[in-house]
Design an enzyme around this catalytic site. Structure first.
Site, PDB file in Angstrom:
ATOM      1  N   GLN A  30       0.830  -1.211   0.000  1.00  0.00           N
ATOM      2  CA  GLN A  30       0.000   0.000   0.000  1.00  0.00           C
ATOM      3  C   GLN A  30       0.863   1.260   0.000  1.00  0.00           C
ATOM      4  O   GLN A  30       0.563   2.231  -0.686  1.00  0.00           O
ATOM      5  CB  GLN A  30      -0.910  -0.010   1.235  1.00  0.00           C
ATOM      6  CG  GLN A  30      -1.907   1.117   1.288  1.00  0.00           C
ATOM      7  CD  GLN A  30      -3.037   0.949   0.302  1.00  0.00           C
ATOM      8  OE1 GLN A  30      -3.367  -0.161  -0.088  1.00  0.00           O
ATOM      9  NE2 GLN A  30      -3.625   2.041  -0.116  1.00  0.00           N
ATOM     10  N   GLU A  31       1.919   1.249   0.795  1.00  0.00           N
ATOM     11  CA  GLU A  31       2.754   2.444   0.965  1.00  0.00           C
ATOM     12  C   GLU A  31       3.595   2.752  -0.270  1.00  0.00           C
ATOM     13  O   GLU A  31       3.669   3.894  -0.695  1.00  0.00           O
ATOM     14  CB  GLU A  31       3.678   2.278   2.173  1.00  0.00           C
ATOM     15  CG  GLU A  31       2.972   2.385   3.514  1.00  0.00           C
ATOM     16  CD  GLU A  31       2.556   3.797   3.866  1.00  0.00           C
ATOM     17  OE1 GLU A  31       2.958   4.758   3.194  1.00  0.00           O
ATOM     18  OE2 GLU A  31       1.806   3.945   4.838  1.00  0.00           O
TER      19      GLU A  31
END
Length: 136
Positions: free
Chosen positions: A28-29
């Site tokens: 996600q990051e």
């Protein structure tokens, strides 16, 4: 991918944070890109802000091992602080502890709500800590 999996496994075992949670945060990051930089200045696989990187003793946030170790250490601290509540820990990882502490819930910020929802959908169980070793 194999090198990243090994880093995730090692950090998971050391900090007693489930590997699937760590992997979901990395995806996600940064999309698993060690050289990622956000418009806000977050860096590396775990997208650490400069002040957080310093607090976690990460000298080079673009070094995959340092980024994973620092990010997982932060995740563990947040999971401990919020008594194993994955949503609150993720909310604090994304928006900052102050915002979570003010409301006692995931901040009402669309980006943060989407972040928490996206990651919690990817993990196998809501309990993110330990391999049965840690009780939260």
């Amino acid at each position: 991918a194999a090198e990243l999996s090994a880093l995730v496994r090692a950090a998971s075992e050391r900090e007693h944070v489930k590997a699937d949670l760590i992997q979901a945060v990395i995806q996600q990051e940064s999309g698993s890109k060690p050289c990622a930089v956000s418009p806000k200045g977050a860096m590396g696989l775990m997208q650490l802000m400069p002040d957080v990187a310093e607090r976690m003793r990460v000298k080079d946030p673009f070094d995959p091992k340092e980024s994973v170790d620092g990010g997982v250490k932060l995740l563990k601290q947040l999971l401990d602080k919020y008594k194993g509540d994955v949503s609150l820990a993720l909310g604090a990882y994304n928006a900052g502890e102050q915002k979570v502490d003010q409301t006692g819930t995931v901040p009402d910020i669309p980006e943060t709500k989407n972040y928490v929802k996206s990651i919690t959908r990817q993990i196998s169980t809501p309990a993110a800590v330990g391999d049965g070793q840690a009780t939260h």
